[in-house]
Scaffold this motif. Structure first.
Motif, PDB file in Angstrom:
ATOM      1  N   LEU A   1       0.668  -1.127  -0.034  1.00 17.00           N
ATOM      2  CA  LEU A   1       0.013   0.037   0.012  1.00 17.00           C
ATOM      3  C   LEU A   1       0.721   1.260   0.023  1.00 17.00           C
ATOM      4  O   LEU A   1       0.644   2.256  -0.668  1.00 17.00           O
ATOM      5  N   ARG A   2       1.875   1.244   0.829  1.00 22.65           N
ATOM      6  CA  ARG A   2       2.776   2.437   0.852  1.00 22.65           C
ATOM      7  C   ARG A   2       3.503   2.624  -0.366  1.00 22.65           C
ATOM      8  O   ARG A   2       3.437   3.732  -1.093  1.00 22.65           O
ATOM      9  N   GLY A   3       3.829   1.630  -1.087  1.00 22.29           N
ATOM     10  CA  GLY A   3       4.466   1.457  -2.151  1.00 22.29           C
ATOM     11  C   GLY A   3       3.624   2.320  -3.412  1.00 22.29           C
ATOM     12  O   GLY A   3       4.068   3.082  -4.284  1.00 22.29           O
ATOM     13  N   LEU A   4       2.462   1.666  -3.494  1.00 24.67           N
ATOM     14  CA  LEU A   4       1.618   2.255  -4.613  1.00 24.67           C
ATOM     15  C   LEU A   4       1.106   3.634  -4.328  1.00 24.67           C
ATOM     16  O   LEU A   4       1.112   4.526  -5.364  1.00 24.67           O
ATOM     17  N   LEU A   5       1.040   3.981  -3.025  1.00 25.02           N
ATOM     18  CA  LEU A   5       0.644   5.515  -2.797  1.00 25.02           C
ATOM     19  C   LEU A   5       1.796   6.595  -2.956  1.00 25.02           C
ATOM     20  O   LEU A   5       1.697   7.622  -3.243  1.00 25.02           O
ATOM     21  N   ASN A   6       2.952   5.915  -3.060  1.00 27.11           N
ATOM     22  CA  ASN A   6       4.191   6.577  -3.370  1.00 27.11           C
ATOM     23  C   ASN A   6       4.495   6.648  -4.952  1.00 27.11           C
ATOM     24  O   ASN A   6       5.627   7.208  -5.380  1.00 27.11           O
ATOM     25  N   GLY A   7       3.611   6.105  -5.601  1.00 27.22           N
ATOM     26  CA  GLY A   7       3.802   5.955  -7.028  1.00 27.22           C
ATOM     27  C   GLY A   7       4.696   4.822  -7.588  1.00 27.22           C
ATOM     28  O   GLY A   7       4.833   5.144  -8.815  1.00 27.22           O
TER      29      GLY A   7
ATOM     30  N   GLY B   1       3.581  13.278  -3.862  1.00 26.38           N
ATOM     31  CA  GLY B   1       4.160  13.344  -2.753  1.00 26.38           C
ATOM     32  C   GLY B   1       4.006  12.175  -1.924  1.00 26.38           C
ATOM     33  O   GLY B   1       4.489  12.152  -0.729  1.00 26.38           O
ATOM     34  N   GLY B   2       3.114  11.266  -2.245  1.00 28.06           N
ATOM     35  CA  GLY B   2       2.770  10.170  -1.322  1.00 28.06           C
ATOM     36  C   GLY B   2       1.761  10.330  -0.359  1.00 28.06           C
ATOM     37  O   GLY B   2       0.988  11.491  -0.333  1.00 28.06           O
ATOM     38  N   ALA B   3       1.754   9.390   0.664  1.00 25.37           N
ATOM     39  CA  ALA B   3       0.780   9.426   1.672  1.00 25.37           C
ATOM     40  C   ALA B   3       1.147   8.601   2.738  1.00 25.37           C
ATOM     41  O   ALA B   3       1.444   7.526   2.530  1.00 25.37           O
ATOM     42  N   GLU B   4       0.838   8.993   4.100  1.00 28.59           N
ATOM     43  CA  GLU B   4       1.067   8.340   5.063  1.00 28.59           C
ATOM     44  C   GLU B   4       0.193   7.194   5.255  1.00 28.59           C
ATOM     45  O   GLU B   4      -1.048   7.267   4.870  1.00 28.59           O
ATOM     46  N   VAL B   5       0.594   5.994   5.569  1.00 26.65           N
ATOM     47  CA  VAL B   5      -0.123   4.949   6.067  1.00 26.65           C
ATOM     48  C   VAL B   5       0.127   4.580   7.574  1.00 26.65           C
ATOM     49  O   VAL B   5       1.336   4.355   7.913  1.00 26.65           O
TER      50      VAL B   5
END
Length: 291
Positions: A122-128, A151-155
């Motif tokens: 999930l972190r990887g996908l949200l970080n593009g 810029g991504g997003a916190e998980v």
């Protein structure tokens, strides 16, 4: 400054969320949190509605149970919220209540393995990132989001036990602690999170800690808090919850801040007689007293 939030409990019908979200926006609340509890309201849809009805307040979701959700779907939903409402979304994921997961045929044999694989993906996908992985539970084949958050997003990861708390420090951007943690429990949880971050070679200080705190005010506040602690089986844990006026609640929030909480989210009792009044109390009366 410690941030202060309040929770819209899923025991309330969904149609009451609009009024409460707008009250949270109009008062001094930093965040309004919604739950995804089986089999009540869904977290993402509730958060989307609350964000659309408001202009300022941030909205947190705690917690999305990972056994119920394909990680690509969660990433798509989270990215959509972050792009439509930049800077106003806090997303938490967790194991889910295992009995509930069993009811829907989604109980994993290894919740920790699932949570690790899921959080990293999930972190990887949200970080593009474009991800190919084949784990025990999470499989992605050349998957990337077309619209990741800039810029991504916190998980955030919700945890109770030591292994989950260490895992959160290792793979997540923040940790959500439920209402079972006293200030001393928060200190111990912070230590475990730091152990996880150190093991992964990550900065120990750049990790957000969100803590839920039972709170009751008004008539019969102490009795309502005691009933809540009995119902949840938490009467043996000293220092849980707070009943009283704004000064008493703010003082307890400060104790949690000193223990390491970056955000304290006040959780009303299930029998709170005036949920809208509770939001006004937290935003108008307690927030100005929190350092």
């Amino acid at each position: 400054m410690t941030e202060l939030g309040a929770i819209f409990r899923p025991q309330l019908p969904p149609e009451r969320l609009r009024t409460i979200a707008r009250l949270a926006d109009a008062t001094g609340l930093d965040e309004l949190w919604v739950f995804e509890d089986c089999f009540r309201e869904a977290g993402i849809s509730a958060a989307a509605a609350a964000l659309a009805w408001t202009e300022r307040v941030r909205v947190g979701v705690g917690l999305l149970p990972v056994p119920l959700r394909n990680v690509a779907v969660t990433a798509m939903e989270a990215a959509t919220l972050h792009r439509m409402f930049p800077g106003r979304v806090s997303l938490g994921i967790g194991h889910g209540v295992q009995d509930w997961m069993g009811q829907v045929g989604a109980r994993p044999a290894s919740p920790l393995t699932l949570l690790r694989e899921y959080t990293l993906a999930l972190r990887g996908l949200l970080n593009g990132e474009r991800i190919t992985t084949r784990g025990r539970y999470v499989t992605l084949d050349d998957v990337a989001l077309d619209w990741p958050p800039p810029g991504g997003a916190e998980v955030l990861v919700g945890g109770i036990g030591p292994r989950t708390l260490r895992l959160s420090g290792e793979v997540a951007d923040g940790t959500v602690l439920n209402e079972a943690f006293s200030p001393e429990g928060v200190r111990e949880a912070r230590k475990l999170v730091r152990e996880g971050r150190a093991a992964a070679g990550r900065d120990a200080d750049s990790h957000k800690l969100v803590v839920y705190l039972f709170a009751a005010t008004g008539e019969d506040a102490a009795a309502r808090l005691q009933r809540e602690l009995v119902t949840t089986g938490l009467t043996d844990v000293p220092g849980l919850g707070v009943a009283g006026g704004a000064a008493e609640v703010a003082d307890r929030v400060q104790r949690y801040a000193e223990a390491g909480a970056d955000m304290v989210v006040l959780l009303p009792t299930a029998d709170e007689p005036d949920p809208e009044g509770f939001i006004r109390f937290v935003g108008d009366d307690v927030r100005p007293l929190v350092k």
